[in-house]
Design an enzyme around this catalytic site. Structure first.
Site, mmCIF file in Angstrom:
data_model
loop_
_atom_site.group_PDB
_atom_site.id
_atom_site.type_symbol
_atom_site.label_atom_id
_atom_site.label_comp_id
_atom_site.label_asym_id
_atom_site.label_seq_id
_atom_site.Cartn_x
_atom_site.Cartn_y
_atom_site.Cartn_z
ATOM 1 N N ASP A 47 0.857 -1.196 0.000
ATOM 2 C CA ASP A 47 0.000 0.000 0.000
ATOM 3 C C ASP A 47 0.889 1.241 0.000
ATOM 4 O OD1 ASP A 47 -2.121 1.721 0.114
ATOM 5 O OD2 ASP A 47 -2.792 1.147 2.124
ATOM 6 N N SER A 82 16.175 -0.779 -1.919
ATOM 7 C CA SER A 82 15.483 -1.178 -3.143
ATOM 8 C C SER A 82 16.502 -1.257 -4.279
ATOM 9 C CB SER A 82 14.406 -0.160 -3.513
ATOM 10 O OG SER A 82 13.956 -0.397 -4.832
#
Length: 340
Positions: free
Chosen positions: A68, A178
């Site tokens: 989300d 990431s």
């Protein structure tokens, strides 16, 4: 019981299309009446309380960042029974992320590859959504840097997001792991990490005085670290007295999925193929941190056995995401019932 049928429909769609539809549905499920109905339908128990980073979590099972990104479905996810939800990764400015397609399933291995690139609507939009939510669990906000920000100035983006998120989060996660933002992972090493954490801890102190409350800050690390790199990270987070470490993000390794459909796609691999790699990082990190800093375990959790393996390796809390896609909300219920 219904989820295998639902999954068939979900898997008939492109992964990102399916994800966006799921977020829309869970956003609608934020309606108070629907939310109560969904909670009753899923029947997840409260679970076992656990205090970590000075926060009382209603249970140790959380939703990992990435599910989300913009905080649009906090209450919908909350109805599944999560003890904590981490929204984001969010950046100072809205950004589109990388070109599509950028999500790929490796169905036979229960894995997912993504190269999203921190697509999100920006920190202000996220905070608006956080303000509207009624979720009664612990809320974490995961922060990153914009792609257009030079890596040398990346620290400024984290401080910007920290300032904005501080008063609205129970804890904040600094995502420097990431693989989909160029050079981002270089912030995990040496002087770059030292400088970043020093600035973040200084800002945390100022914000704690400003808001008269202490909001813990965790660091999210990659699974693709050498022993020397992990030792150095552990030393740096201890020196700066970080409040927690999330281990781990997605992997760039393809050792566990070689030859499978979509395995050659560029991006971070999550799900079952990451299971053992992330657990091993937790074990090694726990050994280095000596219990001084809590570890939140993430990566490939799809059942009680491997969840317990991560706890045994040294994790105090757990996060799932890919496992939820492959196994549905029943996985949350099973873990909440079992993991203490």
């Amino acid at each position: 019981m219904l989820y295998p049928l639902i999954r068939k429909g979900i898997f008939a769609l492109e992964p990102e299309t399916a994800h966006n539809l799921a977020i829309k549905a869970l956003h609608i499920a934020g309606n108070p009446w629907l939310n109560r109905a969904l909670k009753a339908l899923l029947g997840c128990p409260q679970g076992t309380e656990k205090t970590v980073m000075g926060i009382k979590f209603k249970n140790p099972i959380g939703l990992a960042a990435g599910a989300d990104k913009n905080g649009e479905a906090i209450d919908g996810f909350g109805a599944m029974g999560f003890g904590f939800i981490e929204v984001g990764t969010v950046t100072p400015l809205a950004q589109d992320g990388n070109a599509k397609p950028r999500q790929f399933r490796i169905v036979e291995a229960e894995g997912i590859i993504n190269r999203n690139g921190f697509n999100n609507y920006g920190i202000d939009h996220l905070i608006e959504n956080v303000n509207k939510s009624h979720y009664d669990g612990t809320l974490g906000i995961n922060i990153g840097k914009n792609k257009i920000t030079p890596i040398e100035q990346g620290k400024d983006d984290y401080i910007f997001c920290l300032n904005k998120a501080y008063n609205y989060a129970h804890y904040i996660t600094v995502n420097i792991s990431s693989p989909n933002t160029p050079d981002l992972r270089t912030l995990q090493y040496g002087d770059a990490l030292d400088d970043l954490l020093k600035s973040i801890k200084e800002r945390q102190k100022i914000l704690a005085e400003q808001y008269n409350k202490y909001v813990p800050i965790a660091l999210k690390i990659a699974p693709d670290l050498t022993e020397a790199e992990l030792v150095q990270i552990a030393d740096t987070v201890r020196r700066h007295q970080m409040d927690g470490v999330i281990a781990t993000n997605t992997t760039i390794s393809r050792d566990t999925v070689q030859g499978m459909k979509n395995a050659a796609e560029i991006g971070g691999l999550s799900g079952k193929p990451l299971q053992h790699k992330s657990t091993e990082i937790i074990r090694r990190l726990h050994r280095e941190l000596k219990g001084d800093i809590p570890i939140i375990g993430s990566g490939g959790i799809d059942g009680v056995q491997n969840a317990q393996e991560k706890i045994a390796a040294g994790a105090e809390l757990l996060q799932i995401y890919s496992g939820l896609i492959y196994h549905g909300p029943a996985l949350v219920k099973t873990l909440v019932q079992t993991i203490k």
